[in-house]
Design a protein around this motif. Structure first.
Motif, mmCIF file in Angstrom:
data_model
loop_
_atom_site.group_PDB
_atom_site.id
_atom_site.type_symbol
_atom_site.label_atom_id
_atom_site.label_comp_id
_atom_site.label_asym_id
_atom_site.label_seq_id
_atom_site.Cartn_x
_atom_site.Cartn_y
_atom_site.Cartn_z
ATOM 1 N N GLU A 191 0.844 -1.196 0.000
ATOM 2 C CA GLU A 191 0.000 0.000 0.000
ATOM 3 C C GLU A 191 0.876 1.242 0.000
ATOM 4 O O GLU A 191 1.984 1.237 0.543
ATOM 5 C CB GLU A 191 -0.926 0.020 1.233
ATOM 6 C CG GLU A 191 -2.103 -0.913 1.158
ATOM 7 C CD GLU A 191 -3.065 -0.684 2.309
ATOM 8 O OE1 GLU A 191 -2.593 -0.286 3.404
ATOM 9 O OE2 GLU A 191 -4.277 -0.887 2.138
ATOM 10 N N VAL A 208 -1.133 6.694 -5.242
ATOM 11 C CA VAL A 208 -0.813 5.733 -6.302
ATOM 12 C C VAL A 208 -1.206 6.315 -7.653
ATOM 13 O O VAL A 208 -2.290 6.891 -7.800
ATOM 14 C CB VAL A 208 -1.544 4.389 -6.072
ATOM 15 C CG1 VAL A 208 -1.421 3.485 -7.299
ATOM 16 C CG2 VAL A 208 -0.981 3.684 -4.844
ATOM 17 N N HIS A 209 -0.306 6.198 -8.620
ATOM 18 C CA HIS A 209 -0.588 6.571 -10.013
ATOM 19 C C HIS A 209 -0.578 5.303 -10.857
ATOM 20 O O HIS A 209 0.412 4.569 -10.862
ATOM 21 C CB HIS A 209 0.477 7.539 -10.546
ATOM 22 C CG HIS A 209 0.492 8.871 -9.877
ATOM 23 N ND1 HIS A 209 -0.074 9.984 -10.441
ATOM 24 C CD2 HIS A 209 0.991 9.254 -8.675
ATOM 25 C CE1 HIS A 209 0.093 11.021 -9.616
ATOM 26 N NE2 HIS A 209 0.732 10.598 -8.542
ATOM 27 N N MET A 224 -5.794 -0.748 -8.085
ATOM 28 C CA MET A 224 -6.512 0.455 -7.637
ATOM 29 C C MET A 224 -6.597 0.534 -6.115
ATOM 30 O O MET A 224 -6.571 1.623 -5.540
ATOM 31 C CB MET A 224 -7.911 0.484 -8.258
ATOM 32 C CG MET A 224 -7.915 0.660 -9.764
ATOM 33 S SD MET A 224 -9.577 0.498 -10.492
ATOM 34 C CE MET A 224 -10.364 1.983 -9.860
ATOM 35 N N THR A 225 -6.705 -0.609 -5.473
ATOM 36 C CA THR A 225 -6.879 -0.604 -4.015
ATOM 37 C C THR A 225 -5.553 -0.569 -3.266
ATOM 38 O O THR A 225 -5.529 -0.725 -2.046
ATOM 39 C CB THR A 225 -7.688 -1.841 -3.575
ATOM 40 O OG1 THR A 225 -7.077 -3.025 -4.119
ATOM 41 C CG2 THR A 225 -9.121 -1.742 -4.060
ATOM 42 N N ARG A 226 -4.448 -0.317 -3.966
ATOM 43 C CA ARG A 226 -3.164 -0.111 -3.280
ATOM 44 C C ARG A 226 -3.079 1.293 -2.685
ATOM 45 O O ARG A 226 -2.214 1.578 -1.871
ATOM 46 C CB ARG A 226 -1.975 -0.309 -4.233
ATOM 47 C CG ARG A 226 -1.827 -1.676 -4.893
ATOM 48 C CD ARG A 226 -1.866 -2.817 -3.918
ATOM 49 N NE ARG A 226 -3.237 -3.279 -3.697
ATOM 50 C CZ ARG A 226 -3.627 -4.013 -2.678
ATOM 51 N NH1 ARG A 226 -2.772 -4.343 -1.718
ATOM 52 N NH2 ARG A 226 -4.879 -4.412 -2.557
ATOM 53 N N ALA A 227 -3.985 2.190 -3.126
ATOM 54 C CA ALA A 227 -3.930 3.589 -2.694
ATOM 55 C C ALA A 227 -4.663 3.766 -1.365
ATOM 56 O O ALA A 227 -5.802 3.332 -1.216
ATOM 57 C CB ALA A 227 -4.548 4.492 -3.755
ATOM 58 N N GLU A 285 -5.041 8.736 -2.198
ATOM 59 C CA GLU A 285 -5.291 9.284 -3.531
ATOM 60 C C GLU A 285 -4.954 8.244 -4.594
ATOM 61 O O GLU A 285 -3.955 7.537 -4.491
ATOM 62 C CB GLU A 285 -4.431 10.530 -3.777
ATOM 63 C CG GLU A 285 -4.755 11.707 -2.890
ATOM 64 C CD GLU A 285 -3.903 12.917 -3.247
ATOM 65 O OE1 GLU A 285 -3.420 12.998 -4.410
ATOM 66 O OE2 GLU A 285 -3.689 13.760 -2.368
ATOM 67 N N LEU A 286 -5.814 8.182 -5.613
ATOM 68 C CA LEU A 286 -5.581 7.305 -6.757
ATOM 69 C C LEU A 286 -5.687 8.129 -8.032
ATOM 70 O O LEU A 286 -6.696 8.784 -8.268
ATOM 71 C CB LEU A 286 -6.604 6.167 -6.790
ATOM 72 C CG LEU A 286 -6.560 5.261 -8.032
ATOM 73 C CD1 LEU A 286 -5.243 4.485 -8.086
ATOM 74 C CD2 LEU A 286 -7.748 4.308 -8.043
ATOM 75 N N HIS A 287 -4.645 8.112 -8.839
ATOM 76 C CA HIS A 287 -4.620 8.830 -10.119
ATOM 77 C C HIS A 287 -4.496 7.802 -11.240
ATOM 78 O O HIS A 287 -3.602 6.957 -11.213
ATOM 79 C CB HIS A 287 -3.442 9.808 -10.171
ATOM 80 C CG HIS A 287 -3.458 10.837 -9.087
ATOM 81 N ND1 HIS A 287 -3.923 12.114 -9.278
ATOM 82 C CD2 HIS A 287 -3.089 10.755 -7.782
ATOM 83 C CE1 HIS A 287 -3.821 12.795 -8.136
ATOM 84 N NE2 HIS A 287 -3.316 11.991 -7.217
#
Length: 313
Positions: A128, A132-133, A164-167, A170-172
């Motif tokens: 995590e 994350v981008h 996607m769920t590593r963020a 914020e997720l970009h």
């Protein structure tokens, strides 16, 4: 690799997650065995290896070799071509040793402190980050083009969900509208797996922007981050500058990126160690006996000429 190269050019500390493990992949070990066993020049063997990858893609052999393994072997082929530019007469055995030194050099670039982690979706499992981008989330990549069955597409969706769920905060997500393949510009579109996710531009058009936090709340953090960035900028000294100029000349002659010759942190390690003989140079982590034998005399001469008082002596 392109993202890592951009971070290097910008002087941003980064780690390539799983880089040191590329040589441990069964697919990569098999590829290196094939290269060593080939009774043809290394360049021809690399072409044969690449053609084998294309056949697997056409046959959709996703069960025998996972997509990330195929990408790893493709990277080995590309690095083999870089190696041949540096040493046109090099063979498979010396290439394997050079590859090990180069991969270790990349993963050693940041040993501690804050840095950008660069990883594949697979390598990110179980980890995590605050921000994350996800790059290149477009049709043909996510899902991968050869995932045609319902089971394969479902697995691609699960993999994207994991990424996607590593963020934590914020997720970009980004994708290209156009890419160049073989000199031809191709229109691209975002991944169909993102259809349930609204485009940021659509959200901005429908909802008012969130209020900006008062500057006072961020001033101290901004000063801290700026100071940290300044401390991580490239170090400079007459010897290090001289080695960079030497490296740039070698890279231009070989038509490769300077980092493909020796990374900045390896040059800094050389200046710190101040080797006097080729054997001493070869013992420095990230150099090794192969690069020391090829570049040692010129590199040592450049280092000695740049030392304080060298002109007077």
């Amino acid at each position: 690799e392109l993202i890592a190269e951009a971070l290097r050019e910008s002087g941003i500390p980064h780690r390539v997650r799983g880089g040191s493990g590329i040589l441990e992949r069964p697919a990569v070990r098999k590829a290196l065995r094939e290269l060593r066993a080939a009774d043809v020049p290394l360049g021809t063997a690399l072409v044969d290896l690449e053609l084998g990858l294309e056949v697997e893609l056409e046959e959709g052999a996703t069960d025998e070799r996972a997509e990330d393994d195929r990408a790893a072997v493709a990277l080995v082929v590309q690095m083999g071509r870089d190696y041949l530019r540096l040493d046109p007469l090099g063979g498979a055995a010396t290439f394997a040793a050079w590859l090990a030194a180069t991969v270790q050099s990349e993963t050693d670039s940041v040993t501690g402190g804050d840095a950008v982690d660069v990883a594949t979706f697979h390598a990110a499992k179980g980890l995590e980050w605050g921000i994350v981008h996800l790059a290149g989330v477009e049709d043909g990549y996510v899902p991968i083009a050869h995932a045609r069955t319902a089971a394969a597409k479902a697995e691609e969706a699960r993999l994207l969900y994991v990424a996607m769920t590593r963020a934590q905060r914020e997720l970009h997500i980004s994708w290209a509208e156009h890419r160049t393949f073989g000199g031809r510009v191709v229109d691209r579109r975002r991944s169909p797996l993102l259809e349930p996710v609204p485009d940021r531009r659509e959200v901005d058009a429908e909802e008012p922007a969130a209020p900006t936090p008062p500057v006072e709340d961020w001033a101290e953090e901004l000063v801290r981050q700026r100071g940290q960035l300044e401390r991580t900028r490239r170090r400079s000294s007459p010897e290090l500058d001289a080695l960079r100029r030497w490296r740039d000349g070698v890279a231009r002659a070989a038509r490769v990126a300077p980092e493909a010759v020796l990374a900045d942190h390896v040059l800094a390690r050389i200046v710190e160690a101040r080797p006097r003989h080729i054997d001493d140079l070869g013992e420095i982590r990230g150099v090794g006996t192969i690069l020391a034998g090829r570049f040692g005399p010129d590199l040592l001469a450049t280092l000695r000429a740049a030392e304080p008082g060298a002109v007077g002596r």
